[in-house]
Write a protein that holds these residues in place. Structure first.
Motif, short mmCIF file in Angstrom:
data_model
loop_
_atom_site.label_atom_id
_atom_site.label_comp_id
_atom_site.label_asym_id
_atom_site.label_seq_id
_atom_site.Cartn_x
_atom_site.Cartn_y
_atom_site.Cartn_z
N ASN A 33 0.71 -1.15 -0.11
CA ASN A 33 0.13 -0.08 0.16
C ASN A 33 0.96 1.12 -0.05
O ASN A 33 2.16 1.38 0.43
CB ASN A 33 -0.97 0.09 1.24
N SER A 59 -4.11 0.92 -10.43
CA SER A 59 -5.01 1.24 -9.72
C SER A 59 -5.13 2.97 -9.91
O SER A 59 -3.94 3.39 -10.02
CB SER A 59 -4.88 0.97 -8.32
N LYS A 61 -6.40 4.88 -7.57
CA LYS A 61 -6.85 5.38 -6.53
C LYS A 61 -5.86 5.07 -5.45
O LYS A 61 -5.56 3.81 -5.22
CB LYS A 61 -8.22 4.62 -5.59
N ASN A 63 -5.71 4.50 -1.96
CA ASN A 63 -6.12 3.66 -1.20
C ASN A 63 -6.38 2.13 -1.60
O ASN A 63 -6.54 1.27 -0.82
CB ASN A 63 -7.24 4.13 -0.31
N ASN A 64 -6.07 1.69 -2.90
CA ASN A 64 -6.28 0.48 -3.45
C ASN A 64 -5.13 -0.19 -3.16
O ASN A 64 -3.92 0.29 -3.46
CB ASN A 64 -6.78 0.36 -4.63
N CYS A 65 -4.95 -1.32 -2.45
CA CYS A 65 -3.68 -2.16 -2.23
C CYS A 65 -3.68 -3.28 -2.99
O CYS A 65 -4.60 -3.97 -3.39
CB CYS A 65 -3.55 -2.53 -0.65
N TRP A 66 -2.29 -3.58 -3.20
CA TRP A 66 -2.21 -4.88 -4.13
C TRP A 66 -1.77 -6.08 -3.15
O TRP A 66 -1.25 -5.87 -2.37
CB TRP A 66 -0.94 -4.71 -4.98
#
Length: 105
Positions: A33, A59, A61, A63-66
């Protein structure tokens, strides 16, 4: 002689990127993140590539995490390349960050 004191405050966004994460289900560093001291970007994009330059996560955004998967398949322990592009709200200057993150288990 007049004197003026000027205090400079760096108001620019700082984007912090980890260099390792461990998606092993122990609830510690399970996702890759991005963190920032900014709450609002006019543009944000994160792309993660494997060693064969295949795009495996994207992403727009922050706040989108891998989670270490691609097409719901757990990815192997390896180093992955990330590229982040972002623009602060109110700015016309695009910033780019490139680096490597290591996935460990």
């Amino acid at each position: 002689v007049d004197e003026i004191e000027v205090n400079f405050i760096d108001c620019s966004c700082k984007v912090m990127v980890p260099n390792v994460f461990s998606p092993n289900g122990d609830a510690l560093n399970d996702v890759f993140n991005i963190n920032s001291n900014c709450s609002n970007f006019s543009f944000f994009e994160l792309n993660i590539f494997n060693r064969w330059s295949q795009l495996i996560f994207s992403s727009n955004k922050i706040n989108n995490c891998w989670d270490g998967t691609f097409n719901q398949i757990t990815q192997p322990v390896d180093s992955y390349i990330y590229h982040i592009s972002y623009m602060e709200s109110g700015s016309n200057f695009m910033k780019n960050i490139k680096g490597i993150v290591t996935l460990i288990r």
